[in-house]
Scaffold this active site. Sequence first.
Site, PDB file in Angstrom:
ATOM      1  N   SER A 126       0.821  -1.221   0.000  1.00  0.00           N
ATOM      2  CA  SER A 126       0.000   0.000   0.000  1.00  0.00           C
ATOM      3  C   SER A 126       0.845   1.256   0.000  1.00  0.00           C
ATOM      4  O   SER A 126       1.904   1.329   0.623  1.00  0.00           O
ATOM      5  CB  SER A 126      -0.907   0.024   1.232  1.00  0.00           C
ATOM      6  OG  SER A 126      -1.786  -1.061   1.191  1.00  0.00           O
ATOM      7  N   GLU A 363      -5.668  -6.035   3.682  1.00  0.00           N
ATOM      8  CA  GLU A 363      -5.481  -7.194   2.787  1.00  0.00           C
ATOM      9  C   GLU A 363      -6.630  -7.310   1.780  1.00  0.00           C
ATOM     10  O   GLU A 363      -7.074  -8.402   1.430  1.00  0.00           O
ATOM     11  CB  GLU A 363      -5.223  -8.470   3.583  1.00  0.00           C
ATOM     12  CG  GLU A 363      -3.921  -8.325   4.379  1.00  0.00           C
ATOM     13  CD  GLU A 363      -3.320  -9.608   4.866  1.00  0.00           C
ATOM     14  OE1 GLU A 363      -3.578 -10.672   4.288  1.00  0.00           O
ATOM     15  OE2 GLU A 363      -2.539  -9.530   5.845  1.00  0.00           O
TER      16      GLU A 363
HETATM   17  N1  COS Z   1      -4.836 -13.745  -7.511  1.00  0.00           N
HETATM   18  C1  COS Z   1      -3.882 -13.875  -8.433  1.00  0.00           C
HETATM   19  N2  COS Z   1      -3.667 -12.976  -9.401  1.00  0.00           N
HETATM   20  C2  COS Z   1      -4.469 -11.918  -9.446  1.00  0.00           C
HETATM   21  C3  COS Z   1      -5.498 -11.705  -8.507  1.00  0.00           C
HETATM   22  C4  COS Z   1      -5.671 -12.678  -7.516  1.00  0.00           C
HETATM   23  N3  COS Z   1      -6.623 -12.583  -6.566  1.00  0.00           N
HETATM   24  N4  COS Z   1      -6.129 -10.554  -8.804  1.00  0.00           N
HETATM   25  C5  COS Z   1      -5.523 -10.040  -9.876  1.00  0.00           C
HETATM   26  N5  COS Z   1      -4.521 -10.867 -10.257  1.00  0.00           N
HETATM   27  C6  COS Z   1      -3.613 -10.679 -11.403  1.00  0.00           C
HETATM   28  C7  COS Z   1      -4.352 -10.706 -12.713  1.00  0.00           C
HETATM   29  O1  COS Z   1      -4.497 -12.027 -13.181  1.00  0.00           O
HETATM   30  C8  COS Z   1      -3.451  -9.879 -13.600  1.00  0.00           C
HETATM   31  O2  COS Z   1      -2.349 -10.644 -14.016  1.00  0.00           O
HETATM   32  P1  COS Z   1      -2.060 -10.910 -15.573  1.00  0.00           P
HETATM   33  O3  COS Z   1      -2.030  -9.593 -16.262  1.00  0.00           O
HETATM   34  O4  COS Z   1      -0.749 -11.628 -15.575  1.00  0.00           O
HETATM   35  O5  COS Z   1      -3.193 -11.764 -16.036  1.00  0.00           O
HETATM   36  C9  COS Z   1      -2.896  -8.863 -12.631  1.00  0.00           C
HETATM   37  O6  COS Z   1      -3.061  -9.381 -11.322  1.00  0.00           O
HETATM   38  C10 COS Z   1      -3.570  -7.502 -12.714  1.00  0.00           C
HETATM   39  O7  COS Z   1      -4.925  -7.707 -12.558  1.00  0.00           O
HETATM   40  P2  COS Z   1      -5.984  -6.792 -13.323  1.00  0.00           P
HETATM   41  O8  COS Z   1      -5.566  -6.548 -14.748  1.00  0.00           O
HETATM   42  O9  COS Z   1      -7.304  -7.417 -13.106  1.00  0.00           O
HETATM   43  O10 COS Z   1      -5.835  -5.401 -12.543  1.00  0.00           O
HETATM   44  P3  COS Z   1      -6.936  -4.461 -11.928  1.00  0.00           P
HETATM   45  O11 COS Z   1      -6.241  -3.204 -11.588  1.00  0.00           O
HETATM   46  O12 COS Z   1      -8.177  -4.394 -12.768  1.00  0.00           O
HETATM   47  O13 COS Z   1      -7.403  -5.224 -10.562  1.00  0.00           O
HETATM   48  C11 COS Z   1      -7.058  -5.830  -8.261  1.00  0.00           C
HETATM   49  C12 COS Z   1      -6.466  -5.668  -9.652  1.00  0.00           C
HETATM   50  C13 COS Z   1      -8.085  -4.752  -7.943  1.00  0.00           C
HETATM   51  C14 COS Z   1      -7.739  -7.181  -8.148  1.00  0.00           C
HETATM   52  C15 COS Z   1      -5.848  -5.708  -7.340  1.00  0.00           C
HETATM   53  O14 COS Z   1      -5.263  -4.440  -7.530  1.00  0.00           O
HETATM   54  C16 COS Z   1      -6.134  -5.932  -5.898  1.00  0.00           C
HETATM   55  O15 COS Z   1      -6.298  -7.055  -5.447  1.00  0.00           O
HETATM   56  N6  COS Z   1      -6.165  -4.840  -5.112  1.00  0.00           N
HETATM   57  C17 COS Z   1      -6.264  -4.912  -3.676  1.00  0.00           C
HETATM   58  C18 COS Z   1      -4.904  -4.936  -3.110  1.00  0.00           C
HETATM   59  C19 COS Z   1      -4.918  -5.180  -1.670  1.00  0.00           C
HETATM   60  O16 COS Z   1      -5.371  -6.222  -1.204  1.00  0.00           O
HETATM   61  N7  COS Z   1      -4.380  -4.227  -0.909  1.00  0.00           N
HETATM   62  C20 COS Z   1      -4.213  -4.384   0.471  1.00  0.00           C
HETATM   63  C21 COS Z   1      -2.777  -4.142   0.735  1.00  0.00           C
HETATM   64  S1  COS Z   1      -2.013  -5.304   1.730  1.00  0.00           S
HETATM   65  S2  COS Z   1      -2.639  -4.787   3.519  1.00  0.00           S
END
Ligand code: COS
Length: 379
Positions: A126, A363
């Site tokens: 983050s 998360e």
């Molecule tokens: N598990 C594995 N891979 C994942 C995934 C998951 N749950 N979610 C997304 N991905 C992968 C996708 O497959 C894609 O990879 P490829 O391009 O190789 O296919 C890549 O991540 C990017 O995903 P996408 O193109 O869908 O990007 P978006 O920006 O539309 O969405 C999200 C991504 C919103 C799902 C991601 O940014 C996310 O999970 N955000 C939350 C992060 C989080 O949990 N923050 C807390 C911080 S830690 S306290």
Amino acid sequence: MNFEFTEEQLAVQAAARDFAQTELLPGVIERDNKQEFPTEQIKKMGELGFLGMMTDPKYNGGGMDAVSYVLAMEEISKIDASSSVVMSVNNSLVCAGLEKHGTEEQKQKYLTKLTTGEQIGAFCLSEPEAGSDATSQRTTAVDMGDHYLLNGTKNWITNGNSASVYIVMAQTNPEKRHKGINALIIEKGMDGFVVGKKEDKLGIRGSDTHSLMFTDVKVPKENRIGAEGFGFSFAMGTLNGGRIGIASQALGIASGAYELALKYSKERKAFGKEICQHQAIQFKLADMATNIDAARLLCLQAAVMKDQGKDFAKEGAMAKLFASQTAMDTTVEAVQIHGGYGFVKEYHVERLMRDAKITQIYEGTSEIQKIVISREVLK
Ligand code: COS
């Protein structure tokens, strides 16, 4: 389908329950009041094997399954969610990520100490302007040949000050978007790495949450986890497992509050009888017990699928989404059942209510879990 736990799993559950009662309960209110990190308690957790539960014993881990981890997380979280977040991040974000994707040298150097609690780990994704929108990493890791030059700021980092080892996601090739992100291992004390201010939080106040600043930090290439550009995939895959930990934390917060409310309802009298004899209270207890059982089953389903080597991204997200909502609903009702006593610190439920909220945020927020779930069901 078998709803029985093994003897080993029951023994882990009993050990966690015992540890929580004897080591975490004393002083939990004061630590929350003073925002005091549970240093001694975390040290003991490491000695007892709670910080690297699922890691291979050859790296000093416990070699246990994810089901045991869920059971232990629930018991610890019933009493002290500030300690259980340290446990969750260290186990499922740092140790699990390193074990799955680290080199043998990285595992020998870092993992063997992280599993015992000799060192604590942090997971740094983050940023001030990239929370849910995690692909928009502003922290940069410029490739300088034999090392990366790391610059940027990370926000809301659990174990921010208590950690010695930090896994930091940073952008190396912006034109490649998320495929240009790297995951780098940073050590406390590296030149240019400064731990910023500690956050004054609503809940889990015993844990230390900090911003981190990196200015021209030289990170050796051997500290990169996985191949060039693997960092985002590393973060997403690791967070899938982390969500089982936070779901179990939420479950524990809910079941801890429920147990307190149940006990109180059998002791407190109103209108000439124990308040548990009133249907108004009985219905609350029924809703709490039902939701907690459902949350536990979702946590265990995700854990069993993980143990079987199946894809559990959807199930982990469902567990976190449902358990965190259950934590909020249950703790609010536990305060309500306690009445005026619930609103004061002595009775624990107000702390559990404050602790519950973060489980819907970190998360991956509940909204992000719905993105993960809906994408999986629409596949
Ligand atoms: N598990 C594995 N891979 C994942 C995934 C998951 N749950 N979610 C997304 N991905 C992968 C996708 O497959 C894609 O990879 P490829 O391009 O190789 O296919 C890549 O991540 C990017 O995903 P996408 O193109 O869908 O990007 P978006 O920006 O539309 O969405 C999200 C991504 C919103 C799902 C991601 O940014 C996310 O999970 N955000 C939350 C992060 C989080 O949990 N923050 C807390 C911080 S830690 S306290």
